[in-house]
Each structure stands twice: as C-alpha cells, then as structure tokens.
Design an enzyme around this catalytic site. Structure first.
Site, PDB file in Angstrom:
ATOM      1  N   SER A  41       0.851  -1.183   0.000  1.00  0.00           N
ATOM      2  CA  SER A  41       0.000   0.000   0.000  1.00  0.00           C
ATOM      3  C   SER A  41       0.893   1.243   0.000  1.00  0.00           C
ATOM      4  CB  SER A  41      -0.956  -0.037   1.202  1.00  0.00           C
ATOM      5  OG  SER A  41      -1.872   1.032   1.148  1.00  0.00           O
ATOM      6  N   TYR A  89      -4.848   7.528  -7.115  1.00  0.00           N
ATOM      7  CA  TYR A  89      -3.854   6.594  -6.584  1.00  0.00           C
ATOM      8  C   TYR A  89      -3.967   6.504  -5.066  1.00  0.00           C
ATOM      9  CZ  TYR A  89       0.618   4.439  -5.434  1.00  0.00           C
ATOM     10  OH  TYR A  89       1.585   3.595  -4.935  1.00  0.00           O
ATOM     11  N   LYS A  93      -4.953   3.139  -2.679  1.00  0.00           N
ATOM     12  CA  LYS A  93      -4.162   2.653  -1.548  1.00  0.00           C
ATOM     13  C   LYS A  93      -5.015   2.583  -0.275  1.00  0.00           C
ATOM     14  CE  LYS A  93      -1.533   1.514  -3.903  1.00  0.00           C
ATOM     15  NZ  LYS A  93      -0.713   0.295  -4.073  1.00  0.00           N
TER      16      LYS A  93
END
Length: 343
Positions: free
Chosen positions: A166, A204, A208
């Site tokens: 992550s 993005y 995560k």
C-alpha cells in the site's frame, strides 16, 4: 492519531531501516510485479536468501523472460519461475491461478506489489477505471483466489503471509463524501462522469486506501489463530517506475524528479519494508495491520472513523459480489475459509 505530518513523513523517509533476513530455504514465494521497481528489488533480495522456490510475475512474456534472467544473474539462484500476469484483466488473474493449481505449486508468501499511477481516466477491457482495477479489484481477486493455497501452508507455529503493498498516501485520500447516498460505492467511483481531473489526481491515494480497508476486512474474517497473516505495507516514497506516467506530463516531470532527489528512499531501502512483512518472525502480531518503516503504524483517521468503517464494510461486500460473479471460486473460498462477522 492516524495523521500524516510533514515531520513524521520526513523522519520516516530518512530512517535507516533494518536489513531483513531469515531462513527461507523451506519457503515458496510469489512476487507480483517483479520486472521493475520495488517488486524487482524485493524479489532479488529474496532470491539471494535462496528460498525453496520463487515465482515472479510481469505483464507479458517478454518482460517475464527479461526479469527471470535479471533475477538469476543478480542472485545466483536458478530455477526461478516467471509467469505473465496482467492485472488489467480479470481473466489473466484467473488464468494465473488456474496454472498455479494445475502445476501443483505451493505458496508460503504472496507479495501483491503490482500497481499503477495515472492522472487520466481510462477503462480496462473489463470496464473498470484502470487504477481501480489494477491496484484494488484485481489485487483483491488474486488475494482471495490464492488464499486457500496460503492457508494450506500455514501452521500453528508459522503463519503464511499475504503482503499487499500500500502507501502512506492513503492518508491523503479524499473522503468519499456522499457515499452513504450512493447505491454502490464501486460503481460510483468507477463512473467516468464522477472521475473529474481533481478526482483522478487523488485516485492513486484512494486505491491505496481501498487496499488498507481490504486488509482490515479480510483479516477480521480469518480464524484465530490465523494460518495466514495479512498486512498492508507502506514502502515509503522510493525511486521506482511507479511515477513514469505522471512524469510524462511536462507540468509534473521536473517537480517529481526534484522531490525524489531530495526525499525519496532508494529502491533497495524501500524493499526492506516488504521483506520485513514477508519473512521476519512476528507475523501474527502484524496480522491485519498497516505497516510503515518495518513497524506497525496507525492507519488514517478516515480509515479508523465510523464513516470510514462503514465505507470499508460496504466495499467488502460490493467487492465480493463483483469478484464472485467474475470467478465463482471466490464464493466458495469465502464460504469455506472465512468466518461471518456480526455487523
């Protein structure tokens, strides 16, 4: 309390991390996305420790051959398997697991490292925004399909490991405002009309965040003591190929390069965080946790809030419905290997 501060970020970036080591001579490892960047470095470091077997993946056959040759040359390990796996395709994920099962392979560790970062909305052939599918949905599908194999190798003394790579940027993910009014969270965040330029700028980070939530939901449904230790790992900001598409934009190119030059960890330093989760003892203490700088850390305030927990719960059920329709094995795995959580 779950906040990403400038001081905390810089302190972590400039911290010298321990070099993970362990006897993995009896371990079978799978590293997804091993042709470049963190995945490549992590796989190379693992290969140098001479595991029982190492299976690495890249997006196509050409990259597979190159990464296999590179890995064996750097590590001295022979017999590394290198298979294609394209996370933009659910069929590719299912086919990968089909091959894994047909060949009678085993896995003590699965490192789900592959990911993309893009500012542009683009759908995969499966109809999902690419970052959403690659970083979240396909990663979740692979994790669930591989779960029985990880359970099989886990023991009361040593749990197998599922490591999902992550990022600390999950702290920067925007709240999903209005999600309580959306019939489907995933359908909404996949909708092109919703994915404005500002939403894609944060996509993005959101992907995560979804990974951190997936780890929490999955880990809470595994029996105790768990035979599979699941964790979400933050490798920190590193020199890697992840930002290659962002850097293709002249507006961001030099800013990213200056930022990396000042603050980024080396790829090798970042890979230590992945190896720590994958091979260092103490896996059950890290089960279900978000890890940063080789330690258990606190996830974002949003993740821990009542609102975030409700989003997380809904995402879990929506994800299972989508993935179960794609590959019916998901439904069987959930019923056979996961426990019901009172909600």
């Amino acid at each position: 309390m779950g906040k990403l501060t400038v001081f905390g970020y810089l302190r972590e970036q400039w911290t010298e991390l321990p070099i993970p080591t362990a006897d993995i001579s009896d371990q079978s490892l799978v590293v997804v996305g091993a042709n470049v960047g963190l995945g490549n470095e992590a796989a190379a470091q693992l290969a140098q420790l001479k595991p029982k077997s190492l299976l690495i993946t890249s997006r196509d056959e050409v990259k597979c051959e190159r990464s296999k040759a590179d890995m064996e040359s750097r590590s001295g390990m022979t017999g590394i398997e290198s298979w294609p796996l394209e996370l933009c395709s659910f069929d590719s994920v299912s086919s990968f697991v089909d091959k894994f099962e047909a060949k009678g392979c085993t896995a003590n560790v699965l490192i789900a490292n592959a990911g993309i970062s893009t500012l542009k909305y683009k759908k995969t052939p499966d109809g999902y925004e690419a970052t959403l599918q690659v970083n979240y949905l396909s990663t979740a599908l692979l994790s669930l399909l591989m779960l029985p194999h990880l359970i099989k190798t886990g023991t009361p003394e040593h749990a197998s490991r599922l490591v999902i790579v992550s990022s600390e940027v999950h702290h920067l993910a925007n709240r999903l405002k209005g999600a309580d009014r959306w019939p489907s969270i995933i359908e909404k965040i996949n909708d092109e009309a919703y994915c404005t330029s500002s939403v894609m700028l944060n996509r993005y980070a959101l992907s995560k965040l979804l990974e951190v939530m997936f780890v929490r939901e999955l880990s809470s449904r595994l029996a105790t003591p768990t035979l599979v230790a699941v964790s979400a790992v933050n490798p920190g900001s590193c020199h890697s190929r992840l930002t290659r598409e962002v850097e293709s934009n002249p507006l961001f190119k030099y800013a990213v390069r200056i930022y990396k030059g000042l603050f980024a960890r080396t790829t090798e330093m970042g890979s230590r965080t992945i190896l720590h989760a994958a091979i260092v003892p103490g896996e059950r203490e890290r089960h279900g946790q978000y890890l940063s700088s080789c330690e258990v850390a606190e996830a974002s305030d949003y993740t821990l809030s009542a609102e975030g927990r409700e989003v997380s719960r809904r995402l879990w059920h929506e994800t299972l419905k989508i993935l179960g329709d794609i590959d019916p094995r998901v439904n069987t795995i959930v019923s056979e290997h996961l426990i019901q959580v009172i909600e």
